[in-house]
Design an enzyme around this catalytic site. Structure first.
Site, short mmCIF file in Angstrom:
data_model
loop_
_atom_site.label_atom_id
_atom_site.label_comp_id
_atom_site.label_asym_id
_atom_site.label_seq_id
_atom_site.Cartn_x
_atom_site.Cartn_y
_atom_site.Cartn_z
N ASN A 178 -0.07 4.35 -0.20
CA ASN A 178 -0.62 5.65 0.36
C ASN A 178 -0.52 6.85 -0.69
OD1 ASN A 178 -2.26 7.06 2.09
ND2 ASN A 178 -0.67 7.39 3.54
N ASN A 222 0.82 -1.28 0.04
CA ASN A 222 0.05 0.13 0.11
C ASN A 222 0.99 1.38 0.07
OD1 ASN A 222 -1.54 2.33 0.94
ND2 ASN A 222 -2.96 1.02 1.65
N ASP A 241 -4.01 -4.90 1.07
CA ASP A 241 -4.26 -4.40 2.52
C ASP A 241 -5.53 -4.95 2.62
OD1 ASP A 241 -4.70 -2.74 4.41
OD2 ASP A 241 -4.60 -0.83 3.68
N ASP A 269 2.96 4.73 5.23
CA ASP A 269 2.73 4.17 6.32
C ASP A 269 2.60 2.54 6.47
OD1 ASP A 269 0.52 4.41 4.84
OD2 ASP A 269 -0.85 4.97 6.60
N HIS A 270 2.81 1.85 5.11
CA HIS A 270 2.88 0.60 5.06
C HIS A 270 4.29 0.09 4.56
CE1 HIS A 270 -1.59 -0.55 5.11
NE2 HIS A 270 -1.61 1.02 4.85
N GLU A 281 -3.93 1.57 -2.98
CA GLU A 281 -4.27 3.01 -2.61
C GLU A 281 -3.41 3.92 -3.19
OE1 GLU A 281 -5.27 5.35 1.45
OE2 GLU A 281 -3.88 3.51 1.48
#
Length: 255
Positions: free
Chosen positions: A9, A7, A148, A245-246, A35
């Site tokens: 983001n 992911n 995710d 953040d992943h 994402e």
């Protein structure tokens, strides 16, 4: 076969943080991205279509929201975007590539963390999606569903288990759904097929010092049909750099 799931983001933000430079060194056969947060027409073809890959994007109708993609070295026999129902298709949450007897998908399952309404929305999605997963099991092919899933499975998959019982992504109802997925429905958590260690997380809050202290959640999975369980050779969560953040999840299969 090496498959990476991540992911990002926001794929443009990840690109600025060096994601594609890292990816070029990974020798991945398939890359599943979630994402993307972009419309494909906004993406520079020299940056977001890495050399050596066939690249497929499926955008959400809403700009700057959701979106999935797959990069694959081997040209697939078929590419399918969406699952035929609105919540998946309008929000760009599923893209699938089919080879001879293998299908690989990139999934972005909804998050329910922003409000109770969104949490209930997620539960409705999960119930509907479980039936699609059961239908896939009846097909004469193997599946790798990367993505995710926005849900931890067991206590080992989250740092602060007790304090998160009422938080979306760790509620008993969601974890029971994961039990059903990996139990009676017969799917397999590829990572846990080769790694049973604690403190193996793929997502960290941007609040506090979660990343530095490894206060994380394992919510990114490669979920496979049981015929592939014995084909899993190695799994790695990459933490040397931070693209979002992943963290990227890499799994090697004997395929």
């Amino acid at each position: 076969m090496r498959i990476i799931s991540v992911n990002v983001n926001g794929i443009r933000a990840a690109q600025r943080k060096g994601f594609f430079e890292w990816l070029a060194k990974q020798d991945a056969d398939v890359v599943c991205i979630q994402e993307t947060k972009a419309q494909e027409h906004q993406l520079d073809t020299t940056l977001f279509y890495p050399g050596g890959y066939h690249c497929y994007y499926f955008d959400a109708q809403k700009k700057g929201y959701s979106g999935v993609a797959i990069f694959t070295k081997q040209k697939p026999k078929r590419v399918g975007a969406g699952l035929g129902w609105e919540h998946v298709d309008s929000e760009g949450r599923w893209i699938q590539v089919d080879f001879d007897k293998l299908s690989i998908a990139s999934l972005y399952l909804p998050s329910g963390s922003s409000s109770e309404e969104r949490h209930q929305n997620k539960l409705v999605f999960m119930d509907r999606f479980l039936e699609d997963l059961s239908a896939m099991r009846r097909k004469r092919r193997e599946f790798v569903i990367c993505g995710d899933w926005n849900t931890v499975h067991k206590e080992i998959d989250i740092k602060n288990f007790k304090s998160n019982q009422k938080n979306s992504g760790c509620t008993p109802q969601e974890r029971a759904w994961m039990d059903k997925l990996f139990g009676e429905r017969g799917w397999v958590d590829a990572f846990r097929a080769v790694n049973q260690e604690a403190d193996q997380y793929t997502w960290w809050s941007n609040r506090g010092q979660a990343w530095a202290k490894n206060v994380g959640w394992r919510i990114d999975y490669q979920v496979i049909t049981p015929g592939l369980k014995d084909k899993v050779r190695a799994a790695d969560i990459y933490r040397d750099e931070r693209f979002s953040d992943h963290a990227p999840l890499t799994i090697d299969y004997d395929l």
